[in-house]
Scaffold this motif. Structure first.
Motif, PDB file in Angstrom:
ATOM      1  N   LEU A 174      -8.510 -12.764   5.088  1.00 36.35           N
ATOM      2  CA  LEU A 174      -6.925 -13.155   4.767  1.00 36.35           C
ATOM      3  C   LEU A 174      -6.838 -13.909   3.286  1.00 36.35           C
ATOM      4  O   LEU A 174      -6.078 -13.789   2.680  1.00 36.35           O
ATOM      5  N   ARG A 175      -7.824 -14.730   3.204  1.00 33.50           N
ATOM      6  CA  ARG A 175      -8.148 -15.469   1.994  1.00 33.50           C
ATOM      7  C   ARG A 175      -8.012 -14.602   0.858  1.00 33.50           C
ATOM      8  O   ARG A 175      -7.329 -14.788  -0.143  1.00 33.50           O
ATOM      9  N   VAL A 177      -6.831 -11.437   0.939  1.00 35.40           N
ATOM     10  CA  VAL A 177      -5.579 -10.888   0.825  1.00 35.40           C
ATOM     11  C   VAL A 177      -4.583 -11.643  -0.263  1.00 35.40           C
ATOM     12  O   VAL A 177      -4.020 -11.105  -1.032  1.00 35.40           O
ATOM     13  N   CYS A 178      -4.460 -12.845   0.087  1.00 38.11           N
ATOM     14  CA  CYS A 178      -3.665 -13.887  -0.922  1.00 38.11           C
ATOM     15  C   CYS A 178      -3.996 -13.736  -2.381  1.00 38.11           C
ATOM     16  O   CYS A 178      -3.248 -13.788  -3.269  1.00 38.11           O
ATOM     17  N   LEU A 212       4.527 -11.712   2.970  1.00 34.70           N
ATOM     18  CA  LEU A 212       3.095 -12.251   3.198  1.00 34.70           C
ATOM     19  C   LEU A 212       3.224 -13.418   4.193  1.00 34.70           C
ATOM     20  O   LEU A 212       2.646 -13.776   5.253  1.00 34.70           O
ATOM     21  N   TYR A 264      -1.486  -6.923   5.470  1.00 34.92           N
ATOM     22  CA  TYR A 264      -2.704  -7.050   5.790  1.00 34.92           C
ATOM     23  C   TYR A 264      -3.154  -6.428   7.141  1.00 34.92           C
ATOM     24  O   TYR A 264      -2.138  -6.128   7.937  1.00 34.92           O
ATOM     25  N   GLN A 267      -1.465  -7.678  10.479  1.00 35.67           N
ATOM     26  CA  GLN A 267       0.192  -8.157  10.506  1.00 35.67           C
ATOM     27  C   GLN A 267       0.640  -6.700  10.758  1.00 35.67           C
ATOM     28  O   GLN A 267       1.636  -6.698  11.561  1.00 35.67           O
TER      29      GLN A 267
END
Length: 339
Positions: A174-175, A177-178, A212, A264, A267
């Motif tokens: 996830l990090r 993705v951001c 997001l 992502y 989600q």
């Protein structure tokens, strides 16, 4: 049965011979529904399919094609006869059930290569991958043969009835993705998804983009996603967003959109698996042909018992036929998918 011209040739890789792939493929074929939407061709081993027939306690004839050049002209094209491309990859060798093997991984890679080659030459209009074992393919060094998802180039689309979800990113933290969400990345995905859906028969696809952050009110939403949506709309793409991720998937189920672009992996996956698991299918958008797979694995614990659910592979094959023919996604009005 519909004419040959309206039924594209679809290749079905039977999956790892030690798993439930051959069983569910056999069950799907014998429903008699595949030939309503396509001209199916199995890719694998005739001996493995004969064994699968014993597991499900059914009878069928098997028509073997031994040369790729025979595809698709020599198909028998009957629901009571398996048309199968078997080029001799498993001569006089019995694969043990329910366990990973080098041989299983090797032949899975060969069959995937054959399907890809036939699709790229235009002999097949689409391919469907039965459940493979990543363990076997790692042992054999053939895992790279599986069509994979690569951020910015190819996309996973999960389908469960009216809910269709494309994933901007797949198996990344996830990090990360951001860090990578940008206007360019989202716009690239929207252009590719819109183009593909038009080729599949949706005249003006309605796309929603999930935010997001909660309520789609974060920096990535405003500086990346929103700007990409604005640019896509200028390109003539019918897209809205970012929409709060806690509501956008329900809106798709209700018919407001044809597809949601999730940011992502989880989600999109949580939404699809909560809405309904049985019958789900996966589309890999990236190859120059329609390519689908099932959303389940080899199920070693039940292989050989004849109880495996064939709904996913049946839905995948029917959908492949529809999309390859440019008829859009199957609906209850066009075909009762999975019954």
């Amino acid at each position: 049965m519909p004419s040959t011209a309206s039924r594209p040739a679809v290749g079905i890789i039977i999956g790892d011979p030690a798993g439930i792939g051959p069983e569910v493929v056999a069950k799907a074929w014998l429903t008699g529904k595949l030939h309503q939407t396509c001209r199916p061709l199995l890719i694998g081993s005739a001996a493995v399919m004969e064994r699968a027939l014993k597991f499900i306690r059914k009878d069928a004839s098997i028509h073997v094609l031994t040369d790729e050049a025979e595809v698709p002209e020599t198909l028998v094209d009957r629901h009571d006869t398996f048309d199968i491309l078997d080029t001799g990859t498993l001569v006089n060798e019995v694969i043990p059930l329910g366990e990973d093997t080098v041989t299983g991984g090797n032949v899975s890679g060969i069959w995937l290569d054959q399907g890809d080659r036939l699709a790229r030459t235009g002999q097949l209009a689409a391919t469907v991958m039965g459940p493979i074992s990543t363990g076997s393919m790692k042992m054999a060094g053939t895992l790279e043969r599986v069509v994979s998802v690569e951020t910015g180039k190819s996309y996973l689309i999960l389908v469960s009835g009216p809910l269709r979800i494309a994933h901007l990113t797949d198996h990344i933290p996830l990090r990360r993705v951001c860090e990578i969400i940008s206007q360019d990345l989202v716009l690239m995905a929207l252009r590719q998804i819109d183009s593909a859906m038009r080729e599949w028969g949706l005249r003006t696809p309605r796309i929603a983009v999930a935010g997001l952050n909660p309520h789609a009110m974060g920096e990535e939403d405003q500086n990346g996603i929103a700007l990409a949506v604005q640019s896509a709309r200028k390109d003539g793409i019918n897209v809205v967003g970012p929409i709060s991720p806690d509501t956008v998937f329900r809106h798709c189920i209700e018919g407001r959109y044809d597809l949601v672009l999730a940011m992502y992996h989880d989600q999109g996956h949580i939404a699809i698996k909560t809405w309904g698991f049985s019958g789900n299918i996966a589309i890999i958008l990236g190859p120059p042909y329609v390519h689908l797979s099932v959303a389940h694995g080899t199920a070693y614990d039940i292989v050989g018992k004849g109880v495996a659910d064939h709904t996913m592979i049946l839905n995948a094959i029917q959908t492949a036929g529809y999309l390859a023919a440019g008829r859009g996604f199957p609906t209850s009005a066009s075909v009762k998918v999975g019954e």
